[in-house]
Design a protein around this motif. Structure first.
Motif, short mmCIF file in Angstrom:
data_model
loop_
_atom_site.label_atom_id
_atom_site.label_comp_id
_atom_site.label_asym_id
_atom_site.label_seq_id
_atom_site.Cartn_x
_atom_site.Cartn_y
_atom_site.Cartn_z
N LEU A 130 40.09 81.21 -82.09
CA LEU A 130 38.87 80.48 -82.43
C LEU A 130 39.27 79.12 -82.97
O LEU A 130 40.12 79.02 -83.86
N GLN A 131 38.67 78.08 -82.44
CA GLN A 131 38.92 76.72 -82.90
C GLN A 131 37.67 76.20 -83.60
O GLN A 131 36.56 76.33 -83.08
N PHE A 132 37.85 75.62 -84.78
CA PHE A 132 36.74 75.11 -85.58
C PHE A 132 36.92 73.61 -85.81
O PHE A 132 38.03 73.17 -86.10
N ARG A 133 35.82 72.87 -85.70
CA ARG A 133 35.84 71.45 -86.01
C ARG A 133 34.64 71.12 -86.87
O ARG A 133 33.53 71.58 -86.59
N PRO A 134 34.83 70.35 -87.94
CA PRO A 134 33.67 69.96 -88.76
C PRO A 134 32.78 69.00 -88.00
O PRO A 134 33.23 68.25 -87.14
N VAL A 135 31.50 69.03 -88.33
CA VAL A 135 30.52 68.16 -87.68
C VAL A 135 29.76 67.42 -88.75
O VAL A 135 29.18 68.04 -89.65
N ALA A 136 29.74 66.10 -88.66
CA ALA A 136 28.94 65.30 -89.60
C ALA A 136 27.48 65.41 -89.22
O ALA A 136 27.12 65.46 -88.04
N ALA A 137 26.62 65.43 -90.19
CA ALA A 137 25.18 65.56 -89.94
C ALA A 137 24.60 64.21 -89.56
O ALA A 137 23.85 63.59 -90.29
N SER A 138 24.98 63.73 -88.40
CA SER A 138 24.49 62.43 -87.95
C SER A 138 24.26 62.48 -86.46
O SER A 138 24.82 63.29 -85.75
N ALA A 139 23.41 61.55 -85.99
CA ALA A 139 23.11 61.53 -84.56
C ALA A 139 24.35 61.25 -83.75
O ALA A 139 24.55 61.78 -82.67
N GLY A 140 25.23 60.39 -84.29
CA GLY A 140 26.45 60.08 -83.57
C GLY A 140 27.32 61.30 -83.39
O GLY A 140 27.93 61.49 -82.35
N ALA A 141 27.35 62.16 -84.42
CA ALA A 141 28.19 63.34 -84.32
C ALA A 141 27.67 64.29 -83.26
O ALA A 141 28.42 64.96 -82.58
N LEU A 142 26.34 64.33 -83.09
CA LEU A 142 25.78 65.26 -82.13
C LEU A 142 26.13 64.87 -80.70
O LEU A 142 26.12 65.71 -79.82
N LYS A 143 26.45 63.61 -80.47
CA LYS A 143 26.79 63.17 -79.12
C LYS A 143 28.25 63.40 -78.80
O LYS A 143 28.68 63.21 -77.67
#
Length: 426
Positions: A130-143
């Motif tokens: 399993l590979q995990f990556r953090p995601v910033a709560a921003s529109a840019g991160a969603l792309k």
């Protein structure tokens, strides 16, 4: 971050494929044993390896922003397997607990991350990674798409559309009477149990008594149980996990051209194929342009209509179309539209010929379905009469001899065309 945004940052993988497990492993009467797990930091995230004595079968679900559950089917934890606690990094804790699935022992892996994370799962023999990556709560991160793992999956994977909506459905589901839920509280094994929500909306919890959770979402139920634990000074910072194992309060309605229309309960994660099979399959073979409709409401109450190409899913086996279903979904299988042309003249079985695709039937195919030409057929003289707008007719001359020799292209027929095969006169 709202439910739709949160859903978009998770890459979901679904049930394990039998084809990924050797036949001898599937026939084994003893469960696979999980013998080890290792968590390590990698650039920008973390990796978790889970090792079994045999290839592992799995399914995964996101139950909250920072909690992921992986069910390892037909497997039990080995004696040396230990939970993993991490003081830093994206993964805070990995817990292992025995459970049961379909009456067989299984192992549930509970992964808690720090903040919103996206994950992928890869399978390599006896090892799940399993590979995990953090995601910033921003529109840019969603792309920024997550790196895709390319395992031989262990069960049909949901389509991209299903993958981007499933977490919101899990988090927003309202627990109802009759549902079966699993409860676990980190550090208090006495509370770990699976129980059915009673008619009064309550469940019986050791040390706590009866707790009403019907009418609450999964997250609200976790908060309510955590509040009671704090009030009774049993745990200072309770880590509560509630998972709905069986959705009995309402299920998926299947209607239309299936053998057994009805309402089918959603047990765990179920796919479109599983529900269609439960309904006995389609009444007739799928046409090339037949659609299966999935009608649902999103968490905001807006209606959604998803169309699935039935032929690609059922006949061609395109599992990217195998949607994950939610409680309350309605699956509609329209009866395939039948088209007809009328064949007369020098054929063995003159009369109407039906076909099941709006793409049309060719002249050569129609003659074949009409039993083929007779000995007196004049294949150089085939006439197609077609109705046109305004009440007129169009006459199309076809030389089937040239088509058979590859010197001309076959002609596609349309619904209600009339075709006549000429006759030689001696």
């Amino acid at each position: 971050m709202n439910g739709r945004q949160l859903a978009a940052v998770f890459v979901l993988t679904a049930l394990a494929l039998p084809s990924a497990v050797p036949a001898e492993a599937q026939k084994s009467s003893s469960p696979r044993v999980i013998v080890g797990a290792a968590l390590r930091a990698v650039s920008g995230g973390a990796e978790l390896d889970i090792v079994g004595t045999e290839p592992l079968r799995w399914k995964a679900a996101v139950v909250a922003e920072n909690r992921i559950v992986i069910e390892l089917a037909d497997a039990r934890p080995g004696d040396g397997l230990r939970d993993i606690e991490s003081g830093s990094g994206i993964v805070a804790r990995v817990g292992f607990e025995p459970s049961r699935a379909d009456g067989r022992p299984s192992t549930r892996v509970l992964v808690t991350t720090r903040g919103v994370a996206r994950y992928t799962i890869g399978a390599d023999g006896r090892v799940l990674t399993l590979q995990f990556r953090p995601v910033a709560a921003s529109a840019g991160a969603l792309k920024d798409p997550a790196p895709r793992a390319t395992p031989a999956p262990v069960n049909p994977s949901p389509s991209p559309a299903a993958a981007t909506t499933e977490p919101a459905a899990l988090g927003d589901y309202t627990i109802g009477a009759g549902d079966v839920v699993s409860l676990s509280v980190f550090g208090i094994e006495e509370l770990d149990r699976q129980t059915r929500v009673q008619a009064d909306g309550q469940i019986a919890v050791p040390l706590l008594g009866r707790v009403k959770i019907a009418g609450l979402t999964v997250g609200q139920a976790e908060s309510e149980i955590g509040r009671i634990l704090r009030e009774r000074q049993l745990v200072t910072q309770p880590q509560v996990l509630v998972v709905v194992e069986e959705y009995a309060s309402y299920g998926v309605t299947v209607q239309g051209a299936v053998v057994r229309p009805g309402v089918y309960p959603v047990i765990g994660r179920q796919s479109l194929l599983e529900v269609i099979w439960a309904a006995g399959g389609l009444l007739e073979s799928t046409a090339a342009d037949q659609k299966i409709l999935v009608l649902r409401q999103d968490p905001a109450g807006r209606s959604e209509r998803l169309e699935v190409d039935a032929y690609r899913l059922l006949d061609e086996g395109d599992l990217s179309l195998n949607l994950s279903l939610r409680p309350g979904d309605r699956v509609v299988v329209p009866k395939p539209q039948r088209y007809v042309v009328y064949v007369s003249g020098a054929v063995r079985r003159p009369g109407p010929v039906e076909f099941g695709s709006s793409a049309g039937l060719t002249v050569l195919q129609a003659i074949t379905l009409a039993g083929g030409p007779t000995e007196r057929a004049n294949l150089g003289k085939v006439t197609v009469i077609r109705q046109v707008e305004g009440g007129g007719q169009e006459t199309i001359r076809v030389n089937l001899k040239k088509i058979q020799k590859g010197k001309a292209q076959d002609v596609f027929l349309q619904n209600n065309d009339t075709m006549q095969v000429g006759v030689w006169f001696f």
